[in-house]
Every structure is written in structure tokens, then in C-alpha cells.
Motif scaffolding. Structure first.
Motif, short mmCIF file in Angstrom:
data_model
loop_
_atom_site.label_atom_id
_atom_site.label_comp_id
_atom_site.label_asym_id
_atom_site.label_seq_id
_atom_site.Cartn_x
_atom_site.Cartn_y
_atom_site.Cartn_z
N GLY A 283 0.83 -1.20 0.00
CA GLY A 283 0.00 0.00 0.00
C GLY A 283 0.86 1.25 0.00
O GLY A 283 1.70 1.45 -0.88
N LYS A 284 0.71 2.06 1.03
CA LYS A 284 1.46 3.31 1.12
C LYS A 284 2.68 3.19 2.02
O LYS A 284 3.20 4.19 2.51
N ARG A 285 3.13 1.96 2.21
CA ARG A 285 4.29 1.75 3.09
C ARG A 285 5.35 0.90 2.38
O ARG A 285 5.03 -0.03 1.65
N LEU A 286 6.60 1.24 2.65
CA LEU A 286 7.72 0.37 2.28
C LEU A 286 8.10 -0.34 3.57
O LEU A 286 8.76 0.23 4.45
N ALA A 287 7.62 -1.58 3.71
CA ALA A 287 7.71 -2.28 5.00
C ALA A 287 8.74 -3.40 4.95
O ALA A 287 9.10 -3.91 3.89
N THR A 288 9.22 -3.78 6.13
CA THR A 288 10.21 -4.84 6.22
C THR A 288 9.54 -6.21 6.12
O THR A 288 8.47 -6.43 6.67
N VAL A 289 10.19 -7.11 5.39
CA VAL A 289 9.78 -8.50 5.28
C VAL A 289 10.64 -9.36 6.20
O VAL A 289 10.18 -10.31 6.82
N PHE A 290 11.92 -8.99 6.28
CA PHE A 290 12.88 -9.69 7.13
C PHE A 290 13.94 -8.69 7.53
O PHE A 290 14.54 -8.03 6.67
N VAL A 291 14.16 -8.53 8.84
CA VAL A 291 15.18 -7.61 9.31
C VAL A 291 16.45 -8.41 9.62
O VAL A 291 16.48 -9.19 10.57
N ALA A 292 17.45 -8.23 8.79
CA ALA A 292 18.70 -8.96 8.96
C ALA A 292 19.50 -8.41 10.13
O ALA A 292 20.16 -9.14 10.86
N ARG A 293 19.45 -7.08 10.27
CA ARG A 293 20.23 -6.41 11.30
C ARG A 293 19.31 -5.60 12.23
O ARG A 293 19.25 -4.38 12.12
N PRO A 294 18.57 -6.27 13.11
CA PRO A 294 17.71 -5.53 14.03
C PRO A 294 18.56 -4.68 14.98
O PRO A 294 19.70 -5.04 15.29
N ASN A 295 18.01 -3.58 15.44
CA ASN A 295 18.78 -2.68 16.31
C ASN A 295 19.04 -3.29 17.66
O ASN A 295 19.79 -2.75 18.48
N THR A 296 18.43 -4.45 17.95
CA THR A 296 18.64 -5.12 19.24
C THR A 296 19.94 -5.92 19.26
O THR A 296 20.35 -6.40 20.32
N LEU A 297 20.59 -6.08 18.09
CA LEU A 297 21.85 -6.85 18.05
C LEU A 297 22.96 -6.08 18.75
O LEU A 297 23.07 -4.87 18.62
#
Length: 297
Positions: A283-297
Motif C-alpha cells: 500500500g502506502k508503506r515500504l515495509a520490512t519483510v525480514f530484518v537482517a540487522r535488528p537494532n537489538t543486536l
């Protein structure tokens, strides 16, 4: 600062004959000293060649690794059909292939090229009522799997060799995922009226991953190493979408960006070359399908 994903990625293994795909995973768990190992695209024990294996966070990426095409080198023996459509099964029928001409083989191969309906091998891993077909066959059940559409874009004969009543044909195949090479061998033999089965199979490509990327188990035993880092794997598997550092930080938190008019999944890559995530427009979003590098790493 040490990269938390330095040990995560893919190992492209040149699988030896006689090992199951799970055997390879077990060996790599020991080599890399981790339980987080998984494979994509099973290879039969008799087959050799490209087996893509995920290590550490690379195992999470395997679910998003869609290999639309695969390539194989194989040898088909004409003159006998077997219970498994390969050399590991018992011969169930056949006729002398001594009079089969190379021209007739090429014509039959042409009929098996393109968009075709193919009946998967009865000893495949396809599930029937929750149980894999090969398990049902080995339990003595009669298994008939309905034909399904596949695409064989290349089915070429590389060499012919006569061995008594048999005719062995070395072939090269490029096909859609889900195509069974042993079924091509069976169908080629049926078309020629003499029976056929597979005697050798080597997978040379799985999507963008090639034999040139592959490492043998002995090489990995001596020097455990990734074939591709997770950054490299994402960028090779999908079109690259360059993003700014600020956008990379947002994607690492699972946030969405403004749409760009993209078609399909892309690998969002930061200015320093880090593959942050797989993204897709919804839709109106460019959304993540898979986050390889989450900020929690």
C-alpha cells in the motif's frame, strides 16, 4: 566495533554422494560449533553438488531464500525403469535400448522441454495426508502423485554412451524449482518405450548460488568459513535498494518508509554496505519483510 553478524551467513556446500542433507547439517554444526544450522532445498543422498546452508542468523534468511530456478548435470540410463526412478531402486521393467537412436532421444527430450506437466517421483519428499511420499513407498504403499506444471528451460544431451543393452545419456538441465530430474529420466524412458532411470545427479546452481561458491566438507573441516556473509547473501538474492543511514536505522527498528514505486522484494543496503533488511511495498508503506540487522543486536 565487532560485527555481531560476522559469523552469520550462508555456506554453499558441494555435497558428497552418500550423505543426506541432514547429515551435512550435522557435520556443519560440529565444524562451526553451533546448533543454529539449517539447509534449503534438499538433495537426495545419491546426488552431489550445491546445497545452501544457513549459519547462525543465516538460518532465519533461509525462509526468504526463494530459488526460482535450478541447474543440474545428470546421467540417464535408457533400457530399464526402477521403483525409485534412480539407480538405488529395483528394476521393474525395461527393454533393450540397443536400437534407440540418438536422434529419437533428442526428439523425446525436446517434447519434455518448455512448460510441461510432470508427475513427481513417488519417492519424493512431497507430503500426502501429512506423510512424505517416500516414507509411504518404503512402507510398501502404492503412491501416485498428480502431475503438476513445471518449466524445463534447458534439457540438452551432452554425450551418449552404449553399454550392452543400455544407452547412457549425459544431460544438462535448467528448470523451475519443483522439477524432478529423476522424473525426466523416467518420462524419457517411457517416451522411448524402453524405460529409464537416473544414475548420476549433480546440482550446479540454486538460484544465484553456484558451484563456484561451493566448499567441500574437507575444506570446511580445515578452515571453517562462510561462502557469503549475510550482507552478501541478501544483496545477491534480491535487487539492491540503497538507503541512507537514517533510513537504515529506521528499518533496523522495524519501522516503515515512504514507498518508492518498487516491484517485489528488495534488499535495503546502507551506505557502508550492510544489508539491513528485505523490504516490500504494501500500500502506502515500504515495509520490512525480514530484518537482517535488528537494532537489538
Amino acid at each position: 566495533m565487532t560485527d555481531p553478524l560476522a559469523s552469520s551467513g550462508l555456506v554453499v556446500v558441494d555435497k558428497p554422494q552418500g550423505m543426506t542433507s541432514h547429515d551435512v547439517v550435522s557435520r556443519l554444526r560440529r565444524i562451526f560449533s553451533t546448533r543454529r544450522v539449517g539447509h534449503a532445498g534438499t538433495l537426495d543422498p545419491m546426488a552431489t553438488g550445491v546445497l545452501v546452508v544457513g549459519i547462525e542468523r543465516g538460518t532465519r534468511f533461509l525462509a526468504h531464500l526463494v530459488a526460482a530456478t535450478k541447474s543440474y548435470d545428470a546421467t540417464i540410463r535408457l533400457g530399464a525403469a526402477t521403483t525409485t526412478d534412480d539407480a538405488e531402486g529395483s528394476v521393474v521393467s525395461g527393454a533393450s535400448a540397443a536400437s534407440v537412436t540418438e536422434e529419437s532421444v533428442l526428439a523425446a527430450m525436446a517434447d519434455l522441454t518448455g512448460d510441461i506437466m510432470q508427475r513427481p517421483a513417488s519417492v519424493s519428499a512431497i507430503k500426502i495426508d501429512g506423510k512424505r511420499a517416500h516414507e509411504r513407498v518404503r512402507a510398501g504403499e502404492e503412491v501416485e502423485i498428480p502431475a503438476r506444471p513445471v518449466t524445463v528451460s534447458r534439457f540438452e544431451a551432452l554425450a551418449f554412451r552404449r553399454s550392452g543393452e543400455f544407452l547412457d545419456v549425459d544431460v544438462s538441465v535448467h528448470c523451475s524449482s519443483g522439477t524432478y530430474i529423476r522424473s525426466l529420466a523416467r518420462d524419457l524412458g517411457e517416451a522411448l518405450g524402453v524405460g529409464g532411470h537416473l544414475t548420476a545427479l549433480r546440482r550446479t546452481e540454486v538460484g544465484p548460488f553456484l558451484l563456484a561458491d561451493a566448499l567441500t566438507l574437507s575444506q570446511l573441516e580445515k578452515q571453517p568459513r562462510l561462502s557469503l556473509t549475510l550482507d552478501e547473501a541478501l544483496a545477491r538474492s534480491y535487487p539492491v535498494l540503497p538507503v541512507t543511514e537514517e533510513e537504515a536505522e529506521a528499518l533496523a527498528m522495524g519501522k516503515w518508509l515512504e514507498p518508492r514505486g518498487l516491484d517485489g522484494i528488495h534488499a535495503a543496503v546502507a551506505p557502508d554496505g550492510r544489508s539491513i533488511a528485505l523490504v516490500r511495498e504494501k500500500g502506502k508503506r515500504l515495509a520490512t519483510v525480514f530484518v537482517a540487522r535488528p537494532n537489538t543486536l
